[in-house]
Design an enzyme around this catalytic site. Structure first.
Site, mmCIF file in Angstrom:
data_model
loop_
_atom_site.group_PDB
_atom_site.id
_atom_site.type_symbol
_atom_site.label_atom_id
_atom_site.label_comp_id
_atom_site.label_asym_id
_atom_site.label_seq_id
_atom_site.Cartn_x
_atom_site.Cartn_y
_atom_site.Cartn_z
ATOM 1 C CB CYS A 61 -0.938 -0.016 1.185
ATOM 2 S SG CYS A 61 -1.813 -1.591 1.296
ATOM 3 C CG ASN A 87 -6.764 -1.667 1.564
ATOM 4 O OD1 ASN A 87 -6.048 -1.268 0.634
ATOM 5 N ND2 ASN A 87 -6.273 -2.072 2.715
ATOM 6 C CG HIS A 116 -3.145 2.730 2.297
ATOM 7 N ND1 HIS A 116 -3.810 2.414 1.128
ATOM 8 C CD2 HIS A 116 -3.206 1.608 3.092
ATOM 9 C CE1 HIS A 116 -4.235 1.157 1.206
ATOM 10 N NE2 HIS A 116 -3.886 0.667 2.386
HETATM 11 O O1 UT7 Z 1 -3.794 -1.899 3.474
HETATM 12 C C1 UT7 Z 1 -2.783 -2.521 4.187
HETATM 13 C C2 UT7 Z 1 -2.853 -2.179 5.584
HETATM 14 N N1 UT7 Z 1 -4.010 -2.789 6.175
HETATM 15 C C3 UT7 Z 1 -4.668 -2.177 7.130
HETATM 16 O O2 UT7 Z 1 -4.330 -1.073 7.476
HETATM 17 C C4 UT7 Z 1 -5.802 -2.949 7.815
HETATM 18 C C5 UT7 Z 1 -5.789 -2.650 9.286
HETATM 19 N N2 UT7 Z 1 -6.809 -3.357 10.049
HETATM 20 C C6 UT7 Z 1 -8.149 -3.169 9.921
HETATM 21 O O3 UT7 Z 1 -8.607 -2.424 9.083
HETATM 22 C C7 UT7 Z 1 -9.028 -3.826 10.928
HETATM 23 O O4 UT7 Z 1 -8.243 -4.448 11.923
HETATM 24 C C8 UT7 Z 1 -10.021 -4.874 10.342
HETATM 25 C C9 UT7 Z 1 -11.092 -4.172 9.539
HETATM 26 C C10 UT7 Z 1 -9.260 -5.871 9.489
HETATM 27 C C11 UT7 Z 1 -10.720 -5.611 11.496
HETATM 28 O O5 UT7 Z 1 -11.369 -4.688 12.342
HETATM 29 P P1 UT7 Z 1 -11.156 -4.773 13.919
HETATM 30 O O6 UT7 Z 1 -12.002 -3.744 14.531
HETATM 31 O O7 UT7 Z 1 -9.676 -4.703 14.193
HETATM 32 O O8 UT7 Z 1 -11.759 -6.189 14.256
HETATM 33 P P2 UT7 Z 1 -11.064 -7.388 15.036
HETATM 34 O O9 UT7 Z 1 -10.069 -8.073 14.171
HETATM 35 O O10 UT7 Z 1 -10.616 -6.902 16.372
HETATM 36 O O11 UT7 Z 1 -12.297 -8.354 15.219
HETATM 37 C C12 UT7 Z 1 -13.426 -7.994 16.056
HETATM 38 C C13 UT7 Z 1 -14.449 -9.122 15.993
HETATM 39 C C14 UT7 Z 1 -13.846 -10.510 16.127
HETATM 40 O O12 UT7 Z 1 -14.740 -11.292 16.877
HETATM 41 P P3 UT7 Z 1 -14.498 -11.569 18.452
HETATM 42 O O13 UT7 Z 1 -13.139 -12.219 18.540
HETATM 43 O O14 UT7 Z 1 -14.525 -10.214 19.092
HETATM 44 O O15 UT7 Z 1 -15.629 -12.462 18.814
HETATM 45 C C15 UT7 Z 1 -13.784 -11.018 14.728
HETATM 46 O O16 UT7 Z 1 -13.860 -12.435 14.649
HETATM 47 O O17 UT7 Z 1 -15.087 -9.107 14.698
HETATM 48 C C16 UT7 Z 1 -15.038 -10.414 14.128
HETATM 49 N N3 UT7 Z 1 -14.971 -10.281 12.670
HETATM 50 C C17 UT7 Z 1 -16.053 -10.184 11.888
HETATM 51 N N4 UT7 Z 1 -17.368 -10.181 12.162
HETATM 52 C C18 UT7 Z 1 -18.200 -10.043 11.123
HETATM 53 C C19 UT7 Z 1 -13.865 -10.195 11.906
HETATM 54 N N5 UT7 Z 1 -14.208 -10.053 10.607
HETATM 55 C C20 UT7 Z 1 -15.565 -10.038 10.573
HETATM 56 C C21 UT7 Z 1 -16.488 -9.898 9.542
HETATM 57 N N6 UT7 Z 1 -17.806 -9.902 9.872
HETATM 58 N N7 UT7 Z 1 -16.134 -9.743 8.254
#
Ligand code: UT7
Length: 322
Positions: A111, A277, A247
Site C-alpha cells: 500500500c 482498500n 493510504h
Molecule cells: O492496506 C494494508 C494495511 N491494512 C490495514 O491497514 C488494515 C488494518 N486493520 C483493519 O482495518 C481492521 O483491523 C479490520 C477491519 C481488518 C478488522 O477490524 P477490527 O475492529 O480490528 O476487528 P477485530 O479483528 O478486532 O475483530 C473484532 C471481531 C472478532 O470477533 P471476536 O473475537 O470479538 O468475537 C472477529 O472475529 O469481529 C469479528 N470479525 C467479523 N465479524 C463479522 C472479523 N471479521 C468479521 C467480519 N464480519 N467480516
C-alpha cells in the site's frame, strides 16, 4: 526539477456491495460499514488484469491532459497483484501502450507502492537518467483475496491511478520520507511458498493474509509522527498543508490519524468508502475523487503517505499542478 504533469485513474465496472459477502461468509453490511467505512468496492472481470487497469488509467491521463505517452522512457507499476511475477506488469503496459523504448519495472511495496514510485520517478528525472516517467499504482486484489477469511476478504478492491513525472522549471516535490518495520512482516503477507517470516510459519496459499489488529495499531501509532516529520522536512507546518491523503485502508484508521494530528477530516480525501482498500491505487483514487468534488485543485499543497505490507511506509509532499 520534477513535476507531476498529468494524472488519470480507472476502476472496473463491476460494483460489489457488502451484501455480496453475506452469502459467502459469516458477516453483514453493518459490521463491515462500522468497522471499515467500506460501502462498495470494484472487482475486475475474469481475464482483466493489473496491466489492463493500468492501461485504462493511462488512457484517462492522456484524454484529460492531451499528453503524449508514446515517448515515455521509464514505466513503473506499483502493485501487490501483478499479472504474473514475470514478465512484470510494466512491460505488459509498455506493449499495450505501444511505447517504443522504455525501461520497465514493478515495485512491490504494497500500500506504500504508489508513493515509493513517485519518489523513484523524482530521483530518475532530477538526476537526468530519464525524462518522462509513468508511475502507475494498480491492483486486481480480487484475484488474490482469501474468500474464506472473513477478516480480510471484505476489505479489498481493484483499481488504478497513473501519474506522469517530467522535468519542470520549479521543483514540485517538497519532501520525502520512508521507513520499514520488517519485524512485523509476518502480520501482512502473501506467499506461494512454504516458508517462514521472522521465524513465524506462514500459510503459503497465495492469498493475502493479515493480522488486522496489529497493522491497525502500527498505522495509528506511527503514521501521525511520520506525517509531522514530513511536514517539518519541507519547512512547513500542518496549516500549510491543504490536503493529507493517507493510504485508504480503513476509514477508522484515517479518522484516527486526522484526530491525532488535530487536522480536519474535510481536508483528508479518501477512497475506501467507495472502492475499498485498493492498496497501491488507493491514494490516486482518493485524489481523483477529491479533484472531481472541488477538493484538491491546482496550486494546493498535498501530502501523501502510503503504508502497509512490509510493514513499510512512504510519504511525500507535492505542489499539485493539475
Ligand atoms: O492496506 C494494508 C494495511 N491494512 C490495514 O491497514 C488494515 C488494518 N486493520 C483493519 O482495518 C481492521 O483491523 C479490520 C477491519 C481488518 C478488522 O477490524 P477490527 O475492529 O480490528 O476487528 P477485530 O479483528 O478486532 O475483530 C473484532 C471481531 C472478532 O470477533 P471476536 O473475537 O470479538 O468475537 C472477529 O472475529 O469481529 C469479528 N470479525 C467479523 N465479524 C463479522 C472479523 N471479521 C468479521 C467480519 N464480519 N467480516
Amino acid at each position: 526539477m520534477s513535476q507531476i504533469t498529468a494524472f488519470g485513474t480507472y476502476v472496473p465496472e463491476k460494483i460489489i456491495n457488502n451484501h455480496y459477502f453475506e452469502n459467502l461468509i459469516d458477516t453483514n453490511d453493518e459490521w463491515i460499514l462500522s468497522r471499515t467505512g467500506i460501502r462498495t468496492r470494484r472487482f475486475a472481470k475474469d481475464g482483466e488484469y493489473t496491466s489492463d487497469l493500468s492501461y485504462k488509467a493511462v488512457q484517462d491521463l492522456v484524454s484529460k491532459s492531451g499528453k503524449e505517452v508514446k515517448d515515455v522512457d521509464f514505466i513503473i507499476i506499483c502493485t501487490t497483484s501483478p499479472d504474473q511475477p514475470m514478465p512484470n506488469s510494466a512491460s505488459r503496459l509498455q506493449y499495450k501502450l505501444g511505447v517504443e523504448n522504455a525501461g520497465c519495472n514493478d515495485i512491490y511495496a504494497a500500500c506504500a507502492g504508489f508513493v515509493y514510485g513517485l519518489q523513484m520517478a523524482h530521483g530518475f528525472v532530477n538526476s537526468g537518467i530519464y525524462q518522462k516517467v509513468l508511475v502507475v499504482g494498480a491492483e486486481t486484489l480480487s484475484k488474490i483475496i482469501d474468500m474464506d477469511d472473513r477478516t480480510s476478504c471484505i476489505l479489498f478492491g481493484d483499481g488504478a491511478g497513473a501519474a506522469l513525472i517530467e522535468p519542470g522549471e520549479d521543483e514540485h516535490f517538497l519532501a520525502f520520507n520512508s521507513g520499514t518495520n520488517g519485524d512485523l512482516g509476518h502480520d501482512l503477507y502473501l506467499s506461494h511458498k512454504k516458508n517462514s517470516i521472522n521465524g513465524v510459519g506462514i500459510n503459503p496459499n497465495g492469498r493475502i493474509i493479515q493480522n488486522g489488529r496489529s497493522v491497525f495499531k502500527w498505522a495509528v501509532g506511527n503514521i501521525p509522527n511520520k506525517i509531522r516529520d514530513l511536514v517539518e522536512k519541507a519547512g512547513l507546518t500542518l496549516d500549510d498543508i491543504d490536503h493529507i491523503v493517507p493510504h485508504s485502508a480503513n476509514l477508522r484508521i484515517i479518522e484516527a490519524i486526522a484526530k491525532s494530528l488535530d487536522y480536519p477530516m474535510e481536508k483528508v480525501p479518501e477512497s475506501v468508502t467507495e472502492f475499498g482498500n485498493t492498496s497501491s491505487a488507493s491514494i490516486p483514487l482518493a485524489i481523483a475523487k477529491s479533484m472531481q468534488t472541488g477538493g484538491i485543485k491546482k496550486g494546493d499543497t498535498v501530502l501523501m503517505i502510503g503504508f502497509g505490507g512490509g510493514l513499510t511506509f512512504a510519504g511525500t509532499i507535492v505542489k499539485w499542478n493539475i
